[in-house]
Design an enzyme around this catalytic site. Structure first.
Site, PDB file in Angstrom:
ATOM      1  N   GLU A  87     -18.621 -14.145  -5.958  1.00  0.00           N
ATOM      2  CA  GLU A  87     -18.429 -14.988  -7.070  1.00  0.00           C
ATOM      3  C   GLU A  87     -18.022 -16.290  -6.380  1.00  0.00           C
ATOM      4  O   GLU A  87     -18.603 -17.572  -7.046  1.00  0.00           O
ATOM      5  CB  GLU A  87     -17.281 -14.791  -7.928  1.00  0.00           C
ATOM      6  CG  GLU A  87     -17.355 -13.379  -8.681  1.00  0.00           C
ATOM      7  CD  GLU A  87     -16.092 -12.912  -9.407  1.00  0.00           C
ATOM      8  OE1 GLU A  87     -15.254 -13.710  -9.297  1.00  0.00           O
ATOM      9  OE2 GLU A  87     -16.127 -11.894  -9.798  1.00  0.00           O
TER      10      GLU A  87
ATOM     11  N   ASN B  83      -4.695  13.663   0.594  1.00  0.00           N
ATOM     12  CA  ASN B  83      -5.734  14.062  -0.427  1.00  0.00           C
ATOM     13  C   ASN B  83      -6.930  12.833  -0.375  1.00  0.00           C
ATOM     14  O   ASN B  83      -7.770  12.650  -1.147  1.00  0.00           O
ATOM     15  CB  ASN B  83      -5.321  14.039  -1.785  1.00  0.00           C
ATOM     16  CG  ASN B  83      -5.064  15.491  -2.065  1.00  0.00           C
ATOM     17  OD1 ASN B  83      -5.914  16.322  -2.600  1.00  0.00           O
ATOM     18  ND2 ASN B  83      -3.681  15.959  -2.050  1.00  0.00           N
TER      19      ASN B  83
ATOM     20  N   TYR C  98     -22.939 -22.389  -4.959  1.00  0.00           N
ATOM     21  CA  TYR C  98     -24.225 -22.600  -5.136  1.00  0.00           C
ATOM     22  C   TYR C  98     -24.490 -23.397  -6.458  1.00  0.00           C
ATOM     23  O   TYR C  98     -25.393 -24.551  -6.486  1.00  0.00           O
ATOM     24  CB  TYR C  98     -24.916 -21.452  -4.923  1.00  0.00           C
ATOM     25  CG  TYR C  98     -25.271 -21.009  -3.404  1.00  0.00           C
ATOM     26  CD1 TYR C  98     -25.708 -21.779  -2.582  1.00  0.00           C
ATOM     27  CD2 TYR C  98     -24.708 -19.614  -3.114  1.00  0.00           C
ATOM     28  CE1 TYR C  98     -25.859 -21.337  -1.003  1.00  0.00           C
ATOM     29  CE2 TYR C  98     -24.950 -19.187  -1.761  1.00  0.00           C
ATOM     30  CZ  TYR C  98     -25.445 -19.979  -0.781  1.00  0.00           C
ATOM     31  OH  TYR C  98     -25.606 -19.479   0.303  1.00  0.00           O
TER      32      TYR C  98
ATOM     33  N   VAL D 245       0.860  -1.190   0.041  1.00  0.00           N
ATOM     34  CA  VAL D 245       0.033  -0.056   0.019  1.00  0.00           C
ATOM     35  C   VAL D 245       0.892   1.115   0.000  1.00  0.00           C
ATOM     36  O   VAL D 245       1.673   1.384   0.948  1.00  0.00           O
ATOM     37  CB  VAL D 245      -0.877   0.146   0.997  1.00  0.00           C
ATOM     38  CG1 VAL D 245      -1.899   1.339   1.044  1.00  0.00           C
ATOM     39  CG2 VAL D 245      -1.411  -1.238   1.397  1.00  0.00           C
TER      40      VAL D 245
END
EC number: 2.3.1.255
Length: 263
Positions: free
Chosen positions: A218, A198, A224, A189
């Site tokens: 997903e 900002n 399922y 990061v």
């Protein structure tokens, strides 16, 4: 979906776990629905005056081109390495580091890195026209073309779907069936020092939460479907984005009826 964030320079390192319960300890926690953030303090950064930027021109999205991946790699080298600009052959050394990160990024995002289900490089970009001449170093290092205009990568992170990150603290939540697709980690990061204050870091993390939610959805849908369900309909994508959660699906399954036995 659970997160572990690492490599968040000049700010705080954040661990995000998919556990909605607070533990009652004295450490500082910020609780939001189904997520818990723990802040580990690091050295404070020096004060940097934020430039005037039209924040409506920010784009936060997954990288879709090698040019953008290269720009992200260059930003990471610029952020994570304390290099003396007057050192001998410094430009060649920067390029060498950027090439290593670029090749590693391509390997991870293409699904070729063993142990990772999938990896997305999520970037914050601005139009080159938004950045003044005082940003010359940032623009020259981190510029790319999206096919429409020249843009500059000003923030970046990796969203990794995997059981654990190599050489990092291993997460333990969530537990049970499906942890391989229900756990994600944030890494690398970074935000360009010129664009601190900002809100770029917040935008990146918010986008990563939404992408991880889509991944989770997903995987659940696949589970399922393999169990015999069929999709009947789905809520509008705009509604899910507005409510800041994964899109809900309506699935159905026809169950066999038992014959009525006559006496």
């Amino acid at each position: 979906m659970a997160f572990l964030c690492s490599s968040l320079p000049s700010s705080s390192s954040i661990a995000i776990f998919g556990d909605p319960n607070t533990d009652g300890s004295s450490r500082s926690y910020l609780s939001i629905p189904s997520l818990k953030l723990r802040f580990r303090p690091v050295a404070a950064s020096s004060h940097i005056c934020a430039p005037a930027i039209d924040k409506s021109t920010f784009v936060i999205s997954e990288s879709v081109s090698e040019d953008e991946l290269w720009a992200a790699a260059c930003l990471r080298v610029r952020t994570f390495n304390e290099l003396n600009p007057s050192a001998y052959n410094i430009q060649d050394h920067r390029r060498y580091l950027a090439e290593r990160e670029f090749e590693a990024l391509k390997e991870r995002t293409s699904g070729k890195r063993e142990g990772f289900t999938r990896v997305a490089c999520i970037n914050a970009t601005l139009p080159l026209s938004q950045l003044s001449s005082s940003f010359e170093d940032l623009c020259s290092a981190c510029k790319f073309s999206d096919g429409i205009e020249d843009r500059v990568v000003v923030g970046s992170l990796d969203l990794n779907q995997c059981r654990w990150l190599p050489d990092e603290i291993a997460g333990t939540k969530p537990e049970g069936i499906g942890v391989d697709f229900a756990r994600a980690y944030l890494s690398n990061v970074c935000v360009a020092k010129e664009l601190h204050r900002n809100g770029v870091g917040y935008k990146l993390i918010d986008k990563s939460k939404r992408v991880a939610g889509e991944w989770d959805n997903e995987a659940a849908k696949s589970l399922y479907m393999k169990s015999g369900f069929e999709q009947e309909t789905a809520e509008p994508a705009w509604q899910a984005r507005y409510l800041n959660r994964p899109q809900r699906l309506l699935l159905w399954l026809a169950l066999p009826t038992s014959p009525i036995m006559s006496m």
